[in-house]
Design a protein around this motif. Structure first.
Motif, short mmCIF file in Angstrom:
data_model
loop_
_atom_site.label_atom_id
_atom_site.label_comp_id
_atom_site.label_asym_id
_atom_site.label_seq_id
_atom_site.Cartn_x
_atom_site.Cartn_y
_atom_site.Cartn_z
N TYR A 1 -69.24 24.18 49.53
CA TYR A 1 -67.89 24.01 50.08
C TYR A 1 -66.98 23.52 48.98
CZ TYR A 1 -70.27 24.36 54.52
OH TYR A 1 -71.01 24.81 55.57
N SER A 2 -65.69 23.80 49.13
CA SER A 2 -64.76 23.32 48.12
C SER A 2 -64.09 22.06 48.63
CB SER A 2 -63.70 24.39 47.85
OG SER A 2 -63.01 24.62 49.05
N TYR B 1 -58.94 23.21 50.18
CA TYR B 1 -58.43 23.68 51.47
C TYR B 1 -59.47 23.82 52.56
CZ TYR B 1 -54.59 25.48 48.68
OH TYR B 1 -53.56 25.62 47.85
N THR B 2 -60.57 24.43 52.19
CA THR B 2 -61.37 25.05 53.23
C THR B 2 -62.69 24.35 53.42
OG1 THR B 2 -61.95 26.59 51.52
CG2 THR B 2 -60.39 27.35 53.17
N SER B 3 -62.63 23.09 53.68
CA SER B 3 -63.84 22.37 53.95
C SER B 3 -64.15 22.50 55.43
CB SER B 3 -63.62 20.91 53.56
OG SER B 3 -64.71 20.16 53.94
N TYR B 4 -65.07 23.41 55.75
CA TYR B 4 -65.45 23.55 57.15
C TYR B 4 -66.63 22.64 57.44
CZ TYR B 4 -63.18 27.87 55.95
OH TYR B 4 -62.31 28.79 55.47
N PHE B 5 -66.97 21.84 56.47
CA PHE B 5 -68.23 21.13 56.45
C PHE B 5 -68.01 19.74 57.03
CE2 PHE B 5 -71.35 19.11 53.26
CZ PHE B 5 -72.38 19.22 54.17
#
Lengths: 542, 1040
Positions: free
Chosen positions: A288-289, A292-296
């Protein structure tokens, strides 16, 4: 013909959400760039099931438990009473991965040659592996998969799939699909490589903090898992062994220990396996980054403020029951991978102002921004599980206590000669032909995995295979404990329990393990429920 | 394509052959005449020079004593009589040879036909006029009080749920794309294409609401046909128009003052998780007047006064008409400017238009329209944004704080703007002063319409339309004073903090339009009148957009997008869509008494799938077919009506037909990949839609019947219509199969119906020489009912509320909990549910009980637990009646227009009130909360203040649903034509008008005319957008 029109700005200073790309006609994926976009789409979808991978793998198992703050829907999963309206049950997200893999596989032109090599072959291989891994996940969650290999792109062919609920049939199918993509003995796995766009190299490595190869799943790993689950132990052991060989995986250092005076802990080294990605431990992960895109959500679901998940009493007991060996006679209690790496405690006040001590999971706050899919310890554990069942319990036990290397394996006190007699290539850690091989030298430093948290286990004389019993079952129990000590909360546990139960042909094994984490009053209900294998699976949302 | 063209050509040739054959068969017969006198209905004096027309070939003028004699084609001819200053009227000869007629003053024109009224008006955008003129024909709901922002319009109910439900707009014969899916970057702002036309440039508006299918797949929601002003005579006419006015500060929901608010604070803090120590540390609760910061936190600021003030409005226009035998032109130019009531907002518009009609020889003429409009707006976020909408912030911001910094050094308020306050609420003054919200809209239109008169009865004409429509928006919020916002992704995971925002959007739409048609008109044997058109219409749109967003510019001077911004987003798109249509209409009337028409349209659109359920195929393309027929019977022209002289006109109409809606999304029938972000910087592509070649237009079947009745020497005019629309193939969602990995897809499977009526009554109440009073009232009723949904009933959540879409119900129903009042005591709370009290289940499975001061929600299923199972329909936003009451009075040179509009029987979800009375946080609340429950035994309708509202007293319930019925005195206008004869000018008129003068309503919000946006499901939701306020204008019109 390049027909997929690519109008995206890359690598922009902007987060790009440009126009949709129409799928009209016979578009082929025949440049590295097209493949890169398609593969990124798949990897992004993989991110979306990361939390679920952990929740389904652990909350249903015996090591993770709910807290007072846990939402009802997660409690239902914990209690095996979730219904299909449960919002955590998201089969579509898994099938989205499959359908996008299907699309890539159907459209990619593997004959394209760039700089003298058929680079798109690796995209094909990566997609096939991710697809098989996802089917395996679906099977472990629902006990059934909707199997299809051609992309569904039209509402009218949405039902072009076959339901497979028999694991032999599923594994036959998946193995047939993957076999030709397994690299030959001693050959490294290859993954989709760097892409150069507008003279700017776009490596997977430049994305986030992950080395390109870690974002993909080794084909051998998925094949090994399939073999192991089927009970094809030799083939399974061979696959895991191949991974050890080609990745040069060893189990050395990185232990949690007391200091020399046994008054305090030494600097914990074991958690470094999760933070230092230059160590040869993490092989495959969902990355995960940070921006922006932390779906974690795992780190926040396990922390003390949200506190949705906690370690179960079983998990804590597993660590606390271990013996930390200082010498053959002196010992302390506890495996240091528990409190010093996997969980910790915090205090809070309850209604009457009493201080309560709570335990919480710290593994994810250490891991940071990825979910491990496969790492060195897991490969070794799987390998040991396979060779144990293959009839080499002493060799498997050697892995736990002493370490798999030439000198330990040649020590007949550890491993009776008959276990090594057949000279399978995959049991060779230098004792056979590999003496001069560089990787054999590498294995030489392997130590027993339990020493990662239990001091010098070789000094623990009571840690040995009991005589006169079923050595294989005893060693397997020890391996299950080791899975719990080493890989707790990483998402594997329920799958491990199912596999062992199936191998022992005893659903009660899983039932008893899981029931143990519940309060006594609830245990018998759980035991009954899980003794029926069909209750192991979640209902699929219609 | 070639094949298709051949097909169309052969149809045309065939039609021509038929036409010429019939033409050749035409024959002549005996001549007949009618004669009589024409008088003024008020004075009974003969009218000199009135024009009498029978059909297109015969006409006559009255003599000095008002007599006329005219040749008529048939015994039962219709005479059209017109004279300057008088109403143009139709009379039926009913077989008589003599006919004395009376004409009414033009004061008595029906509001919708009143062409004069489009000039010298306060209206900036056409919708304002349509609301008052077409009362019952169009339901017009203002979007907000912003000048020129327009309205949502609906004709005959809602004929769609998910596709567009707004009427088609046709300007000078050219279809305008309504840009329904284009959103502004400024919250609460709308893109209004109608604002591109200056109302003063409009000559006439016609509304097509019947079953006529000539507009095929674009006509389901009705059609508004707009014609712009053209030169009419060779004499040069110059008109100068000027108007100025003031827009009053709007009436706002009253909020608490400082002392009321402070007592509320102490109350709500009791239930908060803050410890006494941290409460004591709150600076605004430290009451030591000697403290250095005392004055900073102990004020009584009226934030409404700080952000709103009176606005202004101006308009200057010049129009010139004239020409010669070859060409006639109309030129106009206008500037409209306005300062908004929200400080810092304004609007200005420049219109230019040049219309000309050129005769190129005897049989060929060309009409051209060239227009350019620029609309500039400076706006701020509107609606319920607690961070950046100054209007809403002025309601919730604590009165204890100041907008400017207080310095402890000199103990005075400085001129430096204050930052956001300790309750995390932005400083609205800073957003007004340093923020940017600019919108620029340009439209350039050029049309050319050559027309060739082939012979007496056949014409060929073609409209070529080309327009460029551009929108440019720039948005900036300042760092100073803006409360930081946590940014979350679509998975609700936070990924950063925004201290301010920069957004830019550019859009360009290019439309090419062509409508080529043959028109035919011929009378056979005097009694058979046939006319018709056969045409081919083509519309092509190219749309491109770019969007950029970034955060944290670091200061208030870096207002543009730059690479240094964080959390950047970029979006854009190119869309292309085309549609073509072959259409025909034939009209036939016999003896000017029996009228029949039939129309058909065959449409193809790039949006239609190739394997649709309905329609037919030509080559690869799917064509939809829309037939319609209608008939009318002019009963009053029958000889047997001769003796019923009190009936001047009785006309019966009926029609049935099908129309469609092609607004189903440009690419929804195709499989496509959409880009996603992977690891911050990389782009990934994912399948996001499946191909569905069955996707097609929505089909609306319309049936209608009407009556037009004029009685008692034309004093009473009644018009009534009933209709029933059945829409099938409704665009609805279906769940994808799990294995596809996708959520849902569009199908044409639902259906709904609308039934209703429209009536209007006109009375010429006074008609004397000096005083005339024309009274018109109209009423419309529709009943919408969803009759089928493929995936069953569902709800949509909108701003904390829930909208039910269910079979058997109308669209847009409010679905929530029912409040039965407030528990006045603990005993009362315990008594319900068989003495067990009511509970809610918390997220973690535990229960909490309702107690004294909580709302008593109806436990519909009687299980003692208030949960989703207790939700029910709690309101209906659909009105029972809407319409207008229009009075036109004239007294000598004065005219007075008084217009009321009304809506009856509609509910409104007052979303703003649900926030201003939630009493769940430390923000300011409306004065209604002064009645909150405070002590055991207290009987009140307002619950207790409860921090965080754990029990859910403020949940979506009928507490927030209100009766939205209203009667508005929408417009009062007095004008005076100066009785001065001058060489300098022909006429000088001065006028004054008030808009939105009075509203009679029980609605508690600021304006009962409200809707959140233009989609059907969002009607009747008060999102707190700027309410309309009173506008006073004076103007002068000079004819040179």
């Amino acid at each position: 013909m390049v027909l997929i029109c690519l109008t995206m700005l890359l690598p922009g200073c902007f987060q790009d959400e440009t126009q949709s790309i129409l799928l009209e006609g016979n578009q082929r994926i025949n440049t590295e760039r097209d493949a890169f976009y398609a593969m990124n789409g798949i990897l992004q979808q993989l991110q979306q099931i990361g939390d679920n991978y952990v929740i389904f793998g652990e909350l249903r198992g015996d090591l993770m438990d709910v807290t007072t703050k846990t939402p009802q829907e997660l409690r239902d999963i914990n209690d095996f009473q979730a219904d299909s309206s449960n919002t955590y049950i998201i089969p579509k997200k898994y099938y989205a991965i499959i359908n996008n893999c299907n699309n890539l596989i159907a459209k990619i032109d593997t004959a394209v040659v760039t700089n003298g090599s058929k680079t798109l072959m690796y995209d094909m291989k990566a997609a096939k592996t991710i697809r098989a891994w996802t089917y395996l996940q679906l099977y472990q969650i629902f006990g059934n998969v909707h199997y299809y290999t051609q992309p569904i792109l039209n509402v009218t062919n949405q039902k072009n799939y076959t339901d497979i609920s028999d694991f032999t049939q599923l594994s036959d199918t998946l193995l047939a699909d993957l076999k030709s993509w397994v690299p030959g003995d001693g050959i490294l796995e290859q993954y989709p490589d760097a892409v150069v766009i507008n003279n700017v190299p776009i490596f997977y490595t430049s994305i986030g903090s992950f080395v390109e190869s870690k974002l993909f799943i080794p084909t051998r790993f998925v094949v090994g898992e399939l073999y192991l689950m089927r009970g094809n132990y030799a083939q399974a052991a061979n696959m895991y062994y191949q991974i050890m060989r080609t990745y040069s995986l060893t189990l050395i250092n990185n232990k949690n220990a007391w200091n020399s005076t046994y008054t305090a802990y030494d600097t914990p080294n074991w958690p470094k396996l999760f933070t230092d990605l230059t160590l040869n431990e993490q092989i495959s992960l969902i990355g995960y980054s940070n921006e922006y895109t932390s779906y974690f959500l795992m780190p926040s679901l396990t922390n003390t403020s949200n506190y949705v998940f906690c370690p179960s009493s079983t998990a804590i007991k597993n660590w606390e029951e271990q013996t930390y060996s200082i010498s053959a006679v002196a010992s302390l209690s506890g495996d240091l991978r528990g409190k010093e790496g996997s969980y910790s405690t915090f205090t809070s006040r309850n209604d009457v102002n009493d201080l309560v001590t709570n335990t919480y999971i710290t593994k994810y706050s250490k891991i940071g921004n990825f979910i491990p899919i496969c790492r060195a310890s897991l490969i070794y554990l799987r390998y040991a599980e396979a060779i144990n069942r293959y009839g080499k319990p002493n060799m498997a036990f050697t892995f736990l206590k002493y370490g798999l290397n030439k000198s330990n394996l040649e020590n007949t006190f550890y491993v009776p000669a008959k276990e090594l007699k057949n000279k399978d290539a995959f049991i060779d850690f230098g004792q056979n032909k590999l003496t001069t091989d560089a990787s054999a030298i590498l294995f030489a430093s392997n130590t027993g995995i339990r020493s990662r948290g239990c001091g010098d286990v070789t000094l623990n004389n009571s840690f040995k295979i009991p005589t006169g019993g079923d050595s294989i079952t005893w060693v397997e129990d020890q391996l299950m404990t080791e899975y719990a000590l080493e890989t707790a909360f990483e998402g594997n546990r329920f799958g491990d329990l199912m596999r062992i139960s199936n191998h022992r042909n005893n659903p009660a094994y899983l039932a008893a393990k899981v029931a143990a984490k519940f309060p006594t009053a609830q245990q018998s209900a759980i035991l009954t429920r899980l003794s029926d294998k069909k209750n192991w699976y979640l209902p699929e949302k219609k | 394509m070639m094949k298709k063209m051949k097909y169309i050509t052969s149809i045309l040739v065939l039609l021509l052959l038929v036409v010429f054959r019939i033409n050749a068969g035409a024959q002549s017969s005996d001549t007949i005449f009618v004669s009589g006198t024409i008088k003024d209905a008020a004075t009974n004096k003969p009218i000199n020079g009135a024009r009498v027309q029978a059909g297109i070939f015969y006409s006559a003028l009255t003599t000095e004593n008002g007599t006329y004699k005219i040749r008529i084609p048939v015994r039962n001819a219709l005479l059209e009589v017109s004279s300057p200053g008088y109403l143009t009227q139709l009379f039926s000869t009913k077989g008589s040879k003599t006919l004395d007629l009376a004409l009414y003053s033009e004061t008595f024109v029906l509001p919708k036909n009143n062409a004069n009224g489009y000039t010298s008006t306060q209206s900036v955008t056409l919708e304002d006029e349509l609301q008052t003129r077409f009362g019952a024909d169009i339901r017009v709901v203002k979007r907000s009080g912003q000048v020129g922002i327009g309205s949502n319009m609906f004709i005959r109910g809602y004929n769609s749920l998910n596709a567009n439900s707004k009427p088609l707009i046709v300007v000078d014969g050219v279809i305008w794309d309504d840009q329904a899916n284009v959103n502004s970057v400024i919250e609460g702002c709308f893109i209004n294409p109608l604002a591109d036309i200056d109302v003063n440039d409009i000559e006439s508006v016609e509304v097509l609401k019947n079953a006529n299918s000539i507009y095929g797949s674009k006509g389901a929601n009705g059609v508004i046909l707009i014609k712009t002003i053209r030169g009419r005579s060779q004499a040069t006419k110059i008109t100068f128009d000027a108007m100025t006015g003031v827009i009053l500060k709007p009436t706002l929901t009253p909020v608490m003052n400082a002392s009321q608010y402070r007592s509320y604070l102490t109350d709500v803090l009791k239930s908060s998780p803050f410890s006494q120590t941290s409460i004591n540390a709150m600076p605004f609760l430290q009451d030591d007047p000697t403290s250095l910061t005392y004055k900073k936190y102990h004020n009584d600021t009226d934030w409404g006064d700080q952000v709103y003030s009176n606005g202004s409005m101006n308009r200057y226009a010049l129009s010139v008409q004239g020409g010669d035998e070859i060409a006639i032109y109309g030129f106009s130019m206008a500037y409209t400017g306005s300062n908004g009531v929200l400080n810092g907002t304004n609007m200005s518009r420049l219109n230019t238009r040049f219309n000309s009609d050129i005769n190129l020889g005897k049989s060929v003429k060309v009409a051209t329209n060239i227009a350019f409009t620029e609309v500039d707006r400076e706006l701020r976020d509107d609606g319920m944004d607690a961070t950046s909408a100054p209007g809403y912030i002025s309601r919730i911001k604590s009165p204890l704080f100041l907008g400017y910094k207080y310095t402890t050094v000199t103990q005075a308020v400085t001129d430096k703007l204050e930052n956001y306050d300790s309750l995390h609420v932005s400083n609205p003054l800073s957003i007004i002063a340093n923020g940017i919200g600019s919108q620029r809209q340009y439209r350039f239109t050029i049309n050319a319409e050559p027309e060739w008169t082939i012979n007496k009865s056949l014409k060929l004409s073609s409209i070529f339309g080309y327009s460029i429509n551009k929108l440019k928006e720039h948005y900036f919020t300042p760092v100073t004073g803006l409360a930081p916002v946590i940014l979350v992704n679509s998975f609700n995971t936070p990924y950063g903090i925004s201290y301010n925002t920069v957004k830019d959007q550019i859009m360009q739409q290019l439309s090419v339009f062509n409508d080529t048609k043959f028109s035919y008109d011929q009378t056979f044997g005097k009694k058979h009148h046939v006319s018709g058109i056969l045409g081919l219409r083509f519309l092509s749109n190219r749309f491109a957009s770019t969007y950029g967003e970034g955060h944290n510019s670091g200061g208030d001077y870096v207002v543009n997008l730059s690479t240094s911004l964080l959390y950047k987003k970029n979006d854009g798109g190119n869309e292309v869509w085309d549609s073509k249509s072959v259409y025909a209409q034939a009209n036939y009337d016999f003896n000017q008494r029996y009228f029949l028409w039939a129309a058909v349209s065959m449409d193809n659109s790039s949006r239609f799938g190739k394997e649709t359920k309905e329609g037919f195929k030509i080559g690869q393309d799917t064509y939809a077919k829309f037939p319609s027929v209608g008939a009318a019977w002019l009963v009053s022209a029958e000889p047997f009506m001769k003796n019923l002289s009190f009936i001047n006109k009785l006309n019966l109409r009926a029609d049935v037909g099908e129309t469609g809606n092609d607004n189903i999304g440009n690419n929804q029938r195709l499989a496509y990949l959409s880009p996603v972000n992977y690891m911050d910087k990389a782009v990934g592509l994912q399948i996001s839609n499946l191909k569905n070649e069955a996707l097609q237009w929505e089909t609306t079947q319309k049936m209608g019947a009407g009556i037009d009745l004029t009685l008692f020497n034309e004093i009473v005019t009644i018009s009534g219509d009933i209709y029933k629309h059945n829409t099938r193939n409704l665009l609805t969602m279906r769940q994808n199969v799990v294995a596809s990995g996708l959520d849902s897809y569009w199908v044409n499977e639902g259906s709904l119906e609308n039934t209703g009526y429209e009536i209007s009554l006109g009375l010429k109440l006074l008609n004397t020489k000096n005083v005339k009073w024309n009274f018109n009232v109209s009423a419309a009723h529709y009943e919408n009912k969803i009759t089928a949904l493929p995936a069953g009933d569902y709800t949509t959540s909108v701003g904390g509320g829930e909208i039910l879409t269910a079979v058997g119900s109308p669209a847009g129903m409010f679905y929530g909990y029912k409040s039965l009042g407030v528990f006045s005591s603990a005993a009362e709370a315990q008594a319900v549910s068989n003495g067990n009290g009511l509970k809610i289940q918390n997220l973690n499975g535990s229960y909490s009980s309702f107690s004294a001061g909580d709302i008593h929600f109806e436990d519909k299923n009687g299980d003692g637990i208030i949960d989703a199972n207790d939700k029910q329909i709690i309101g209906n936003p659909n009105p029972k009646l809407t319409g207008a009451v229009v009075n036109n009075l004239s007294f000598r040179n004065f005219t007075l227009d008084i217009v009321f509009t009304y809506s009856y029987g509609n509910d409104i979800y007052n979303y703003q009130r649900s926030q201003l009375e939630s009493m769940s946080n430390l923000l300011n609340q409306s004065t209604a909360v002064l009645n909150r429950w405070m002590a055991d035994g207290q009987v009140t309708s307002v619950p207790k203040a409860s921090y965080g509202d754990p029990i859910g007293n403020a949940r979506f319930s009928n507490r927030w649903i209100e009766d939205g019925s209203f009667l508005k005195l929408q417009n009062v206008r007095l004008s005076y034509k100066l009785p001065i004869k001058s060489n300098l000018f022909d006429a000088l008129t001065v006028w004054g008008a008030v808009n939105n003068l009075l509203t009679f309503t029980k609605y508690l919000g600021a304006d009962p005319e409200s809707s959140m946006n233009q989609s059907v499901l969002y009607q009747g939701i008060d999102f707190g957008l700027l309410p309309s306020s009173r506008v006073f204008n004076v103007g002068v019109k000079l004819n040179l």
